[in-house]
Scaffold this motif. Structure first.
Motif, short mmCIF file in Angstrom:
data_model
loop_
_atom_site.label_atom_id
_atom_site.label_comp_id
_atom_site.label_asym_id
_atom_site.label_seq_id
_atom_site.Cartn_x
_atom_site.Cartn_y
_atom_site.Cartn_z
N HIS A 38 -1.12 2.22 -5.46
CA HIS A 38 -0.65 3.60 -5.38
C HIS A 38 -1.87 4.49 -5.47
CE1 HIS A 38 3.59 2.46 -6.01
NE2 HIS A 38 3.08 1.53 -6.79
N ILE A 39 -2.19 5.18 -4.37
CA ILE A 39 -3.33 6.10 -4.40
C ILE A 39 -2.83 7.52 -4.19
CG2 ILE A 39 -5.08 4.42 -3.74
CD1 ILE A 39 -4.93 5.42 -0.92
N SER A 40 -3.51 8.44 -4.87
CA SER A 40 -3.08 9.84 -4.77
C SER A 40 -4.26 10.77 -4.97
CB SER A 40 -1.99 10.13 -5.81
OG SER A 40 -2.48 9.90 -7.11
N ASP A 41 -4.08 11.99 -4.50
CA ASP A 41 -5.04 13.07 -4.69
C ASP A 41 -4.36 14.07 -5.60
OD1 ASP A 41 -6.84 15.14 -4.61
OD2 ASP A 41 -6.93 15.27 -2.43
N GLU A 42 -4.72 14.05 -6.86
CA GLU A 42 -4.00 14.85 -7.85
C GLU A 42 -4.30 16.33 -7.76
OE1 GLU A 42 -4.76 12.82 -11.56
OE2 GLU A 42 -3.07 11.49 -11.16
N SER A 43 -5.37 16.73 -7.05
CA SER A 43 -5.66 18.16 -6.91
C SER A 43 -5.06 18.71 -5.61
CB SER A 43 -7.16 18.40 -6.94
OG SER A 43 -7.76 17.81 -5.82
N PHE A 73 0.83 -1.20 0.00
CA PHE A 73 0.00 0.00 0.00
C PHE A 73 0.87 1.25 0.00
CE2 PHE A 73 -2.64 3.07 2.39
CZ PHE A 73 -3.74 3.10 1.56
N ASN A 74 0.66 2.17 -0.95
CA ASN A 74 1.43 3.42 -1.05
C ASN A 74 0.48 4.58 -1.26
OD1 ASN A 74 4.21 2.16 -1.34
ND2 ASN A 74 3.16 1.24 -3.08
N THR A 75 0.77 5.71 -0.59
CA THR A 75 -0.01 6.94 -0.79
C THR A 75 0.94 8.08 -1.11
OG1 THR A 75 0.09 7.59 1.54
CG2 THR A 75 -1.76 6.20 0.88
N ASP A 76 0.37 9.14 -1.70
CA ASP A 76 1.19 10.32 -1.92
C ASP A 76 1.13 11.22 -0.69
OD1 ASP A 76 -1.26 11.61 -2.04
OD2 ASP A 76 -0.96 12.47 -4.02
N ALA A 77 1.77 12.37 -0.74
CA ALA A 77 1.84 13.28 0.41
C ALA A 77 0.49 13.89 0.76
CB ALA A 77 2.85 14.38 0.14
N ASN A 78 -0.47 13.86 -0.16
CA ASN A 78 -1.77 14.49 0.06
C ASN A 78 -2.80 13.56 0.71
OD1 ASN A 78 -0.94 16.91 -1.25
ND2 ASN A 78 -1.10 15.80 -3.18
N ILE A 79 -2.47 12.30 0.86
CA ILE A 79 -3.39 11.33 1.46
C ILE A 79 -2.72 10.74 2.69
CG2 ILE A 79 -4.57 9.13 1.18
CD1 ILE A 79 -5.02 9.86 -1.72
N HIS A 80 -3.41 10.82 3.81
CA HIS A 80 -2.89 10.27 5.06
C HIS A 80 -3.17 8.76 5.07
CE1 HIS A 80 -1.45 10.32 9.12
NE2 HIS A 80 -2.57 9.76 9.56
N GLY A 81 -2.14 7.96 4.93
CA GLY A 81 -2.27 6.51 4.85
C GLY A 81 -2.44 5.85 6.19
N THR A 82 -3.66 5.83 6.71
CA THR A 82 -3.94 5.22 8.01
C THR A 82 -4.07 3.71 7.86
OG1 THR A 82 -6.33 5.41 7.74
CG2 THR A 82 -5.19 7.30 8.73
N GLU A 83 -4.03 3.02 8.98
CA GLU A 83 -4.22 1.57 9.00
C GLU A 83 -5.64 1.23 8.53
OE1 GLU A 83 -2.11 -0.97 9.67
OE2 GLU A 83 -0.51 0.52 9.76
#
Length: 127
Positions: free
Chosen positions: A42-47, A5-15
């Protein structure tokens, strides 16, 4: 099947988020688990946190035993929609890739012949 599981800096990757995403992916790919060694998410918030149409992105990459990786991407208004859409796309892609591998039906090498044409002795007796 391992899920990374990977997130970008804009999404808080909680358990909780990781568990929810993993459950969705495991459910969608349950049929193919024996062929998959790992799924990278890989999830991200592009805006970057601002409101926008289809600004959530989910990219899934499935690592298959002895095969090249298979990847799909889905953009949606919410993170859950992006994950579920990507999981459905990946399941469909795996059906295509793995379905070809399992389609080994015996194929006839010659056309079927009418058996009356093969009864040569019957024609000889009539003469």
């Amino acid at each position: 099947m391992k899920i990374q599981f990977n997130t970008d800096a804009n999404i808080h990757g909680t358990e909780e988020l990781a568990a929810r995403v993993s459950d969705s992916i495991e459910h969608a790919l349950d049929r193919y688990q024996s062929h998959i060694t790992r799924v990278e998410v890989h999830i991200s918030d592009e805006s970057k946190g601002k409101s926008g149409l289809h600004d959530h992105r989910c990219m899934l990459e499935a690592r298959l035993e002895g095969r090249q990786p298979v990847a799909v991407t889905e953009h949606a208004a919410t993170l859950d929609q992006a994950v579920n859409g990507a999981a459905k796309k990946l399941a469909h892609r795996l059906e295509t890739v793995l379905g070809r591998l399992q389609d080994h039906r015996p194929k006839a090498s010659v056309l079927p012949v009418d058996e009356t044409e093969l009864d040569v002795d019957a024609d000889v007796d009539k003469v």
